[in-house]
Design a protein around this motif. Structure first.
Motif, PDB file in Angstrom:
ATOM      1  N   TYR A 138      -5.292  -9.211  -2.680  1.00  0.00           N
ATOM      2  CA  TYR A 138      -4.812  -9.044  -1.304  1.00  0.00           C
ATOM      3  C   TYR A 138      -5.775  -8.173  -0.504  1.00  0.00           C
ATOM      4  N   LEU A 139      -6.196  -7.065  -1.095  1.00  0.00           N
ATOM      5  CA  LEU A 139      -7.108  -6.163  -0.397  1.00  0.00           C
ATOM      6  C   LEU A 139      -8.453  -6.830  -0.119  1.00  0.00           C
ATOM      7  N   ALA A 140      -8.992  -7.494  -1.128  1.00  0.00           N
ATOM      8  CA  ALA A 140     -10.301  -8.129  -0.961  1.00  0.00           C
ATOM      9  C   ALA A 140     -10.239  -9.260   0.065  1.00  0.00           C
ATOM     10  N   SER A 141      -9.200 -10.074  -0.014  1.00  0.00           N
ATOM     11  CA  SER A 141      -9.128 -11.200   0.917  1.00  0.00           C
ATOM     12  C   SER A 141      -8.920 -10.728   2.353  1.00  0.00           C
ATOM     13  N   GLY A 142      -8.144  -9.683   2.553  1.00  0.00           N
ATOM     14  CA  GLY A 142      -7.967  -9.142   3.902  1.00  0.00           C
ATOM     15  C   GLY A 142      -9.271  -8.619   4.475  1.00  0.00           C
ATOM     16  N   LEU A 143     -10.011  -7.879   3.656  1.00  0.00           N
ATOM     17  CA  LEU A 143     -11.286  -7.349   4.122  1.00  0.00           C
ATOM     18  C   LEU A 143     -12.300  -8.463   4.384  1.00  0.00           C
ATOM     19  N   ILE A 144     -12.354  -9.437   3.493  1.00  0.00           N
ATOM     20  CA  ILE A 144     -13.326 -10.523   3.649  1.00  0.00           C
ATOM     21  C   ILE A 144     -12.988 -11.400   4.846  1.00  0.00           C
ATOM     22  N   LEU A 145     -11.725 -11.778   4.979  1.00  0.00           N
ATOM     23  CA  LEU A 145     -11.331 -12.677   6.064  1.00  0.00           C
ATOM     24  C   LEU A 145     -11.508 -12.018   7.434  1.00  0.00           C
ATOM     25  N   LEU A 180     -14.423 -12.481  10.284  1.00  0.00           N
ATOM     26  CA  LEU A 180     -14.137 -12.863  11.672  1.00  0.00           C
ATOM     27  C   LEU A 180     -14.743 -11.857  12.650  1.00  0.00           C
ATOM     28  N   GLY A 181     -14.677 -10.589  12.294  1.00  0.00           N
ATOM     29  CA  GLY A 181     -15.290  -9.558  13.136  1.00  0.00           C
ATOM     30  C   GLY A 181     -16.798  -9.687  13.190  1.00  0.00           C
ATOM     31  N   TRP A 182     -17.410 -10.011  12.053  1.00  0.00           N
ATOM     32  CA  TRP A 182     -18.858 -10.195  12.009  1.00  0.00           C
ATOM     33  C   TRP A 182     -19.265 -11.381  12.869  1.00  0.00           C
ATOM     34  N   LEU A 183     -18.529 -12.495  12.748  1.00  0.00           N
ATOM     35  CA  LEU A 183     -18.820 -13.659  13.580  1.00  0.00           C
ATOM     36  C   LEU A 183     -18.662 -13.343  15.066  1.00  0.00           C
ATOM     37  N   GLY A 184     -17.598 -12.614  15.397  1.00  0.00           N
ATOM     38  CA  GLY A 184     -17.396 -12.224  16.786  1.00  0.00           C
ATOM     39  C   GLY A 184     -18.528 -11.362  17.306  1.00  0.00           C
ATOM     40  N   GLY A 233     -12.358  -5.484  12.589  1.00  0.00           N
ATOM     41  CA  GLY A 233     -11.855  -6.514  11.688  1.00  0.00           C
ATOM     42  C   GLY A 233     -11.588  -5.973  10.293  1.00  0.00           C
ATOM     43  N   LEU A 234     -12.453  -5.098   9.801  1.00  0.00           N
ATOM     44  CA  LEU A 234     -12.246  -4.503   8.483  1.00  0.00           C
ATOM     45  C   LEU A 234     -10.986  -3.636   8.459  1.00  0.00           C
ATOM     46  N   ILE A 235     -10.788  -2.858   9.506  1.00  0.00           N
ATOM     47  CA  ILE A 235      -9.604  -1.995   9.575  1.00  0.00           C
ATOM     48  C   ILE A 235      -8.337  -2.844   9.670  1.00  0.00           C
ATOM     49  N   ILE A 236      -8.351  -3.858  10.521  1.00  0.00           N
ATOM     50  CA  ILE A 236      -7.179  -4.725  10.665  1.00  0.00           C
ATOM     51  C   ILE A 236      -6.886  -5.447   9.356  1.00  0.00           C
ATOM     52  N   GLY A 237      -7.925  -5.943   8.682  1.00  0.00           N
ATOM     53  CA  GLY A 237      -7.737  -6.621   7.405  1.00  0.00           C
ATOM     54  C   GLY A 237      -7.147  -5.702   6.350  1.00  0.00           C
ATOM     55  N   LEU A 238      -7.609  -4.467   6.302  1.00  0.00           N
ATOM     56  CA  LEU A 238      -7.087  -3.510   5.334  1.00  0.00           C
ATOM     57  C   LEU A 238      -5.631  -3.164   5.627  1.00  0.00           C
TER      58      LEU A 238
END
Length: 64
Positions: free
Chosen positions: A6-13, A17-21, A34-39
């Motif tokens: 769960y943690l890894a997928s949230g950070l990656i997803l 998306l943040g990196w692409l943006g 994006g990393l903070i929101i995913g975490l």
């Protein structure tokens, strides 16, 4: 193992998306955001899934 996924997928997803943006918009704040929101969302899902009272009975299927 499921909590780690769960943690890894949230950070990656959301980090992805943040990196692409950031790449397309020319900004530099979407990746950390994006990393903070995913975490945060991953932690929310973990707490929601695993925070239950051991004395609780599972819901029963009602015929209707």
């Amino acid at each position: 193992m499921r909590i780690l996924s769960y943690l890894a997928s949230g950070l990656i997803l959301y980090g992805g998306l943040g990196w692409l943006g950031d790449k397309f918009l020319g900004t530099s704040f979407l990746l950390p955001l994006g990393l903070i929101i995913g975490l945060v969302l991953a932690m929310f899902m973990i707490i929601r899934r695993y925070n239950h009272d051991p004395g609780d009975k599972p819901p029963t299927k009602q015929s209707g």
